[in-house]
Enzyme design. Sequence first.
Site, mmCIF file in Angstrom:
data_model
loop_
_atom_site.group_PDB
_atom_site.id
_atom_site.type_symbol
_atom_site.label_atom_id
_atom_site.label_comp_id
_atom_site.label_asym_id
_atom_site.label_seq_id
_atom_site.Cartn_x
_atom_site.Cartn_y
_atom_site.Cartn_z
ATOM 1 N NE ARG A 58 -2.724 0.473 3.480
ATOM 2 C CZ ARG A 58 -1.954 0.657 4.569
ATOM 3 N NH1 ARG A 58 -1.218 1.739 4.697
ATOM 4 N NH2 ARG A 58 -1.943 -0.246 5.527
ATOM 5 C CE1 TYR A 99 -16.624 12.669 -14.802
ATOM 6 C CE2 TYR A 99 -16.147 12.541 -12.465
ATOM 7 C CZ TYR A 99 -16.525 11.923 -13.635
ATOM 8 O OH TYR A 99 -16.804 10.595 -13.649
ATOM 9 C CG ASP A 134 -9.985 16.767 -13.994
ATOM 10 O OD1 ASP A 134 -9.364 16.189 -14.909
ATOM 11 O OD2 ASP A 134 -10.980 16.253 -13.429
ATOM 12 C CE LYS A 164 -13.221 8.762 -17.412
ATOM 13 N NZ LYS A 164 -13.442 10.030 -16.734
HETATM 14 C C1 LIG Z 1 -13.780 10.435 -15.444
HETATM 15 C C2 LIG Z 1 -13.352 11.736 -14.907
HETATM 16 C C3 LIG Z 1 -13.041 11.912 -13.544
HETATM 17 C C4 LIG Z 1 -13.197 10.812 -12.521
HETATM 18 O O1 LIG Z 1 -12.329 9.758 -12.759
HETATM 19 P P1 LIG Z 1 -12.676 8.231 -12.374
HETATM 20 O O2 LIG Z 1 -11.430 7.519 -12.769
HETATM 21 O O3 LIG Z 1 -13.895 7.828 -13.137
HETATM 22 O O4 LIG Z 1 -12.927 8.219 -10.889
HETATM 23 C C5 LIG Z 1 -12.601 13.162 -13.135
HETATM 24 N N1 LIG Z 1 -12.494 14.190 -14.004
HETATM 25 C C6 LIG Z 1 -12.796 14.057 -15.314
HETATM 26 C C7 LIG Z 1 -12.662 15.232 -16.213
HETATM 27 C C8 LIG Z 1 -13.235 12.844 -15.804
HETATM 28 O O5 LIG Z 1 -13.555 12.724 -17.105
#
Ligand SMILES: *Cc1c(COP(=O)(O)O)cnc(C)c1O
Length: 437
Positions: A77, A129, A209, A234
């Site tokens: 961890r 988001y 982000d 993504k």
């Molecule tokens: C998908 C997404 C998240 C969250 O990520 P997860 O891996 O699904 O928890 C945060 N910000 C953006 C812009 C996203 O597209």
Amino acid sequence: MVPAPTLFDERTDAAASTAPATSGAANGTAAYGFSTRAIHVGSEPDAGTSAVIPAISLSTTYKQDGVGNFKGFEYSRSANPNRDSFERALASLEGAKHGLGFSSGSAVTATILAALPPASHIVSVNDVYGGTYRYFTKVASTTQNINVDFVEMGGEAAAVEERLRDAVKPETKIVWVETPTNPTLRLIDINLVARVIKSIAPSAALVVDSTFLSPWYQNPLTLGADIVVHSITKYINGHSDVVMGAAVTNSDEWANKLRFLQNSIGAVPSAFDSWLALRGLKTLALRLKAHGQSALAVATYLSSHPAVDEVLYPGLPSHASHALARRQVSKRAAPKEASGPFAYGGMVSFRLKSDPKDERPAKEVLKNTHVFTLAESLGGVESLIELPSLMTHASVSPEDREKLGVEHNLIRVSVGLEDIDDLIADLDGAFKAANLA
Ligand SMILES: *Cc1c(COP(=O)(O)O)cnc(C)c1O
């Protein structure tokens, strides 16, 4: 705690001159490019077996040679070889000193917020988001008494500055930006927000982000951000088979806090997911160039389609933030020509000429694609199509959706890596089947 950096731990190829000096320049080694680093940082041949690709280290614990005398890894961890490989590779691509892997993008958000004292204040971009909005307003608000103001951060510079000045308070600890926004693909000027925040709230951290663009197109640290957040789920993993997140930073203070919380909260990715994400990251440049080229072709096709009212793609000159896209895009992905359309990520949204209150026309289109898969998420090799008003943004109230321009005629696509002729023919067929052409 982690293995010694190697020749490939370069921080080069950054978008702007504010990037930290590279160790390469300092120690006389060549400055390696983006893909060289993606392929080699974190994938050094194994010292024991000489394997070119790191083995998956499933062991939860590591033998100590004497009490407290261990070779970098103690308990999985706290640190794991595969996570460490991934963290170093991603940090290198963002030009960052530190990288931290988490079990999801959402876990990154939760861990960053856990670093804040109770009753802290956050200023967030207004169409953040959905999961981030939910964490801010339904979790951190009750468990930590954290207060968030959502601010329009797009548009004219003087107006953005004024709105930020109005929103920031003495207890503002974080300014949270997402650019491009989702699903309307508006852009926020990261450098502008950074300059305003540094002048009025020097102790607040600017978090960006950057999930929608990945480090190929955008490096927020070079534009003044303190922390960059990615949903690895993504583009970075890119194959729709891993849920994972990461944060990168040049701040030792933030890195120490987040490293401590990563271990204390324990929202860490598995060794296998870290291994898969590192494998995905090696082809990031190739994939993102191709996603961008195909998205531009789809956006161009949609722009001339009689059933389409408006196409939202920042790489198109018709987009309100096209000039900002040119300024903010990383140097490596910047267009050679001084004007005209260019590839800027793989996401495209568009509005049908239909009644925004009527979901039927868009639903008909979505029912009739065969290559584009009707699904949420984005960033994988396969093309996806969705209706934000009833899918990804269903939890936003109709009034707020109307304000944000997310109504029933807005369709979002994640343009994948299938043959572009097939993608365009698929959309063309769907419009015809929906009686829109
Ligand atoms: C998908 C997404 C998240 C969250 O990520 P997860 O891996 O699904 O928890 C945060 N910000 C953006 C812009 C996203 O597209």
